[in-house]
Write a protein that holds these residues in place. Structure first.
Motif, short mmCIF file in Angstrom:
data_model
loop_
_atom_site.label_atom_id
_atom_site.label_comp_id
_atom_site.label_asym_id
_atom_site.label_seq_id
_atom_site.Cartn_x
_atom_site.Cartn_y
_atom_site.Cartn_z
N GLN A 10 0.74 -1.25 0.00
CA GLN A 10 0.08 0.07 0.07
C GLN A 10 0.94 1.35 0.03
OE1 GLN A 10 -3.09 -0.74 -0.22
NE2 GLN A 10 -4.10 1.19 -0.30
N ALA A 11 1.88 1.22 0.77
CA ALA A 11 2.84 2.41 0.96
C ALA A 11 3.58 2.56 -0.48
CB ALA A 11 3.84 2.15 2.00
N MET A 12 3.97 1.46 -0.91
CA MET A 12 4.79 1.79 -2.34
C MET A 12 3.75 2.11 -3.50
SD MET A 12 6.87 -1.93 -2.21
CE MET A 12 7.63 -1.43 -4.12
N ALA A 13 2.65 1.69 -3.45
CA ALA A 13 1.50 2.27 -4.53
C ALA A 13 1.66 3.82 -4.09
CB ALA A 13 0.13 1.66 -4.34
N LEU A 14 1.12 4.26 -2.94
CA LEU A 14 1.19 5.74 -2.69
C LEU A 14 2.40 6.34 -3.14
CD1 LEU A 14 -0.64 5.11 0.68
CD2 LEU A 14 -1.45 6.57 -1.25
N TYR A 15 3.60 5.92 -2.82
CA TYR A 15 4.86 6.56 -2.87
C TYR A 15 5.11 6.79 -4.41
CZ TYR A 15 10.01 7.77 -2.13
OH TYR A 15 11.04 8.25 -2.15
N TYR A 16 4.80 5.77 -5.27
CA TYR A 16 5.42 5.68 -6.51
C TYR A 16 4.37 6.41 -7.56
CZ TYR A 16 9.58 3.27 -5.07
OH TYR A 16 10.70 2.97 -4.32
N GLY A 17 3.30 6.29 -7.01
CA GLY A 17 1.95 7.32 -7.93
C GLY A 17 1.36 6.33 -8.59
N VAL A 18 0.88 5.28 -8.17
CA VAL A 18 -0.14 4.49 -8.61
C VAL A 18 -1.54 5.08 -8.85
CG1 VAL A 18 -1.44 2.11 -8.55
CG2 VAL A 18 1.07 2.36 -8.11
N PHE A 19 -2.03 5.81 -7.46
CA PHE A 19 -3.15 6.42 -7.46
C PHE A 19 -3.27 7.87 -8.20
CE2 PHE A 19 -2.55 3.47 -3.85
CZ PHE A 19 -3.63 2.70 -4.15
N LYS A 36 -6.18 5.65 3.74
CA LYS A 36 -6.80 5.02 4.98
C LYS A 36 -6.66 3.77 5.08
CE LYS A 36 -10.79 8.13 5.05
NZ LYS A 36 -12.21 8.17 4.65
N ARG A 37 -6.54 3.01 4.12
CA ARG A 37 -6.09 1.51 3.92
C ARG A 37 -4.71 1.15 4.39
NH1 ARG A 37 -10.44 2.10 2.04
NH2 ARG A 37 -10.65 1.93 4.31
N LEU A 38 -3.74 1.89 4.21
CA LEU A 38 -2.48 1.84 5.01
C LEU A 38 -2.57 2.15 6.61
CD1 LEU A 38 0.40 1.54 4.71
CD2 LEU A 38 0.59 3.95 4.53
N GLY A 54 9.60 -5.17 4.91
CA GLY A 54 10.90 -5.81 4.55
C GLY A 54 11.51 -4.45 4.02
N CYS A 55 12.54 -4.38 3.35
CA CYS A 55 13.37 -3.42 3.05
C CYS A 55 12.53 -2.47 2.01
CB CYS A 55 14.93 -3.83 2.53
SG CYS A 55 14.77 -4.92 0.86
N LEU A 56 12.11 -3.05 0.85
CA LEU A 56 11.09 -2.14 0.04
C LEU A 56 10.13 -1.25 0.79
CD1 LEU A 56 10.83 -4.64 -2.95
CD2 LEU A 56 13.02 -3.33 -2.19
N GLY A 57 9.36 -1.76 1.73
CA GLY A 57 8.48 -0.94 2.22
C GLY A 57 9.22 -0.22 3.25
N MET A 58 10.18 -0.36 4.00
CA MET A 58 10.80 0.70 4.85
C MET A 58 11.37 1.82 4.33
SD MET A 58 10.22 -0.81 7.85
CE MET A 58 11.25 0.32 8.83
N HIS A 59 11.64 1.69 2.96
CA HIS A 59 12.20 2.77 2.06
C HIS A 59 11.30 3.87 1.83
CE1 HIS A 59 14.57 4.69 -0.85
NE2 HIS A 59 13.51 4.80 -1.88
N VAL A 60 9.79 3.33 1.95
CA VAL A 60 8.78 4.47 1.45
C VAL A 60 7.76 4.72 2.61
CG1 VAL A 60 9.07 3.62 -0.78
CG2 VAL A 60 7.18 2.76 0.69
N LEU A 61 7.86 3.82 3.57
CA LEU A 61 6.81 4.12 4.67
C LEU A 61 6.71 5.36 5.28
CD1 LEU A 61 4.36 2.77 6.27
CD2 LEU A 61 6.02 1.83 7.76
N SER A 79 4.48 10.94 6.33
CA SER A 79 4.56 12.39 6.66
C SER A 79 3.97 13.11 5.44
CB SER A 79 6.12 12.85 6.60
OG SER A 79 6.75 12.28 7.65
N LYS A 80 3.73 12.48 4.29
CA LYS A 80 3.08 13.28 3.31
C LYS A 80 1.73 13.52 3.53
CE LYS A 80 1.96 12.74 -1.74
NZ LYS A 80 2.23 12.26 -2.98
N TYR A 81 1.14 12.53 4.09
CA TYR A 81 -0.31 12.51 4.39
C TYR A 81 -0.89 12.88 5.77
CZ TYR A 81 -0.62 10.51 -0.12
OH TYR A 81 -0.56 10.23 -1.62
N GLY A 82 0.20 13.51 6.52
CA GLY A 82 -0.07 14.19 7.67
C GLY A 82 0.09 13.28 9.06
N GLU A 83 0.94 12.19 8.71
CA GLU A 83 0.96 11.27 10.01
C GLU A 83 2.45 11.10 10.28
OE1 GLU A 83 -0.95 9.87 12.21
OE2 GLU A 83 -3.06 10.25 11.12
N GLY A 84 3.38 12.28 10.28
CA GLY A 84 4.75 12.43 10.57
C GLY A 84 4.91 12.01 12.01
N GLU A 85 4.05 12.48 12.89
CA GLU A 85 3.95 12.12 14.32
C GLU A 85 4.12 10.49 14.32
OE1 GLU A 85 4.83 13.02 18.45
OE2 GLU A 85 4.84 14.34 16.65
#
Length: 658
Positions: free
Chosen positions: A551-560, A570-572, A586-593, A598-604
């Motif tokens: 879910q995070a990769m799809a958001l990060y790389y612009g699928v939506f 919300k799904r994430l 794993g390592c791919l998800g940790m790169h973007v999560l 932060s982009k969607y207001g949950e940096g805290e």
């Protein structure tokens, strides 16, 4: 640079037979005072160069770490100040390096077609007072065994001080009893000047404590890092001192080498001999020794063969080594946990950067493409990596097959094309080029790699599944607390998204240098549409697999589309809540999560996930006593693999950017 190579012997080191590193020398007369002089040298695998007894070598492991059948690197030195009218001498010591990396049998390095005894090519030119002298390597050079009785990049080095030859590299030395060099068949690789930063000493550490175990004395240097120990000792004649290096101690204060060895049958010799230096003393006053053609990753050194009186604080000094990269960025805040983690990230980056990013400085020392791809954004923010990235990309280009396929490790002698590859790892071609293009405005790197990128896109599109998705090689490697390939995110999700992203970046870069970007842009658009149709539930905006990483990769790389992102995010958040607001990627998800949060207001929330004390978190590593990034999040570090990997260090980028 010519390819006229010479060597000292036809024999080369194996696990079963030690063949000493050779001394090679040549004397010559200058009939004039030199006004200009330079020497170019290609030592395969590694060299140390002396001019009239002065070590002029640029740094450790010169000239480079490469497959000589792909690239033969050389260095050029201006040497006027070291020469004189009259008799002069060139002195060289050669190490095995990647020409004979027999300790890398886990990755088939011992099967190299070019495997040979160390060899050297050189050109020296000097001129002055209207005169000129040119020297190239030939069989008039003299050779002799050196005190380095064994050297190997991963295993270590054996040195017998009783075999030292005083003055061997000076003009006046009598080499009449030495043998003549042998002419050597040159490897197939192109001769290329090394422009990457040299490997140099970046720090010194003294032991913070000395412990006694049943084997000997354990020197604890306080942090996990990479480099070599310089030993100073007053020893008895023929006293043998063995230094064994590791990251971790067990409850008996013995080295825990589990994370730096392999326990398969074919790797037994590697596992038994990895990271060991052995010194045999003369016994004539204080002696000093530091290995020449290797480096180690460690915090602890177990020293065998010492008396109690010899086990002093002054015995060992840890010289930390890395490529000589200038620091361009840094980070500090009011939270000491974040500051400590950032220092751990930097230590992992530097102790894994020897000409190019390696996966770990102890077990493998390999240029894993996926690791570098994941760290590229952060490294370009922190260091002047342009020359080093571009040099290594040249090696990757040489390793690309006609089909367009590239291996998962570079250099390689054939391992990694079938094993452990795939789009997430192959993205190194695009991501290293892209960060230099984006952050440095470097158009030349795009021109150098554009054909390679296009050929790769053609290749990977030929590997698609019937539904148009891609699932080749590795995916969200090393998920939290699980086996390395037990990732929740379907391989088709991560691979297809990576192919889409590579094509998008290629199109942007090609357009930026005025090249036709239609082919790459077409792949980007096609793959994005396939992902949306085949891998996303367009009603719920859930990515196939219902995973944090996917879910995070799809958001990060612009699928939506922008209007879909709120629902997709919300799904994430639901997936995170289901896991008690802890990550499981794993390592791919940790790169973007964290950037996505932060982009969607949950940096805290990202901050809390990083700094909370409970497993899994980065701050948990601090409480475990770690000083570098681990390879995997495992409870209390159990079976985490390496304790010094850089590819989970992108929290450093998050600290800076967010």
């Amino acid at each position: 640079m010519n390819k006229s190579f010479i060597k000292a012997t036809k024999n080369f080191c194996t696990f079963e037979e030690n063949v000493p590193a050779p001394y090679i020398r040549k004397t010559f007369d200058l009939e004039f005072v030199p006004e200009a002089a330079e020497i170019s040298i290609c030592g395969l695998g590694f060299y140390i160069l002396y001019i009239n007894g002065v070590d002029v070598t640029k740094g450790l492991l010169a000239p480079y770490i490469s497959n000589p059948d792909h690239c033969c690197f050389y260095d050029t030195y201006h040497i006027k100040k070291y020469l004189k009218k009259g008799k002069n001498a060139i002195g060289i010591i050669l190490g095995n390096g990647m020409l004979n990396a027999f300790g890398g049998n886990v990755w088939d390095f011992e099967k190299a077609d070019c495997r040979s005894a160390p060899m050297v090519a050189l050109e020296l030119s000097a001129e002055g007072d209207g005169g000129k002298l040119t020297i190239t390597a030939d069989d008039s050079f003299k050779v002799h065994s050196s005190p380095i009785t064994l050297d190997e990049l991963r295993l270590g080095e054996y040195y017998d001080a009783n075999l030292e030859i005083e003055g061997w590299n000076l003009p006046e030395f009598d080499d009449s009893a030495w043998e003549n060099a042998l002419l050597a068949e040159a490897p197939k690789g192109e001769m290329i000047p090394c422009t990457a930063e040299s490997v140099v000493k970046i720090g010194e550490r003294k032991p913070v404590k000395i412990l006694k175990n049943k084997n000997g004395y354990v020197y604890d240097f306080g942090v996990n890092s990479a480099g070599l120990c310089r030993m100073k000792i007053t020893a008895k004649p023929n006293q043998k001192i063995t230094m064994r290096h590791a990251e971790v101690l067990d409850e008996n204060l013995e080295l825990d080498r589990q994370g730096i060895t392999f326990y398969m049958d074919y790797a037994q010799m590697f596992s038994e001999n990895n990271q060991i230096d052995v010194y045999t003393a003369k016994g004539e006053g204080e002696e000093e020794y530091m290995p020449h053609f290797t480096f180690h990753g460690f915090r602890y050194v177990e020293v065998l063969g010492l008396s109690e009186e010899q086990a002093t604080d002054e015995l060992l000094t840890f010289y930390e080594y890395s490529s000589g990269l200038d620091a361009l960025g840094d980070f500090e805040c009011s939270d000491e946990t974040c500051n400590t983690l950032f220092e751990m990230v930097k230590r992992s980056d530097r102790s894994n950067f020897f000409y190019y990013p390696m996966d770990c400085p102890h077990r493998e020392k390999n240029g894993w493409t996926g690791d570098a791809s994941l760290s590229a954004d952060r490294m370009v923010l922190l260091y002047n990596v342009e020359k080093s990235f571009r040099q290594w990309l040249g090696c990757i280009r040489k390793a690309q097959e006609e089909s367009g396929r590239i291996p998962s490790i570079v250099p390689t002698y054939g391992w990694g094309y079938e094993e452990c590859s795939g789009p997430a790892w192959d993205s190194v071609l695009f991501n290293l080029s892209y960060v230099l293009y984006k952050y440095r405005g470097c158009h030349e790197v795009v021109r150098e790699n554009k054909d390679t990128m296009v050929r790769y896109l053609e290749y990977i599109m030929s590997r698609r599944n019937d539904d148009g998705t891609v699932s080749v090689g590795l995916g969200d490697w090393l998920p939290v607390g699980k086996a390395c390939t037990d990732y929740k995110t379907p391989l088709a999700v991560s691979d297809s998204i990576y192919v889409m992203d590579m094509a998008k970046k290629a199109a942007e870069m090609l357009d930026g240098i005025g090249e036709n970007a239609d082919f790459a842009d077409g792949i980007y658009r096609e793959m994005r549409q396939i992902i949306r149709e085949k891998l996303v539930d367009m009603e719920t905006m859930a990515v196939s697999g219902d995973s944090q990483a996917g879910q995070a990769m799809a958001l990060y790389y612009g699928v939506f589309e922008p209007c879909e992102e709120e629902e997709a995010f919300k799904r994430l958040m639901e997936y995170l809540a289901e896991n008690n607001d802890s990550f499981d990627c794993g390592c791919l998800g940790m790169h973007v999560l964290f950037p996505v949060l932060s982009k969607y207001g949950e940096g805290e929330l990202a901050y809390k996930m990083i700094t909370k004390k409970e497993f899994p978190s980065y701050a948990h590593w601090i409480d475990m006593g770690e000083t570098t990034m681990l390879e995997q999040f495992m409870p209390d570090g159990e079976n985490c693999g390496s304790h010094n990997h850089h590819f989970l260090g992108d929290i450093g980028r998050w600290f800076i950017n967010h």
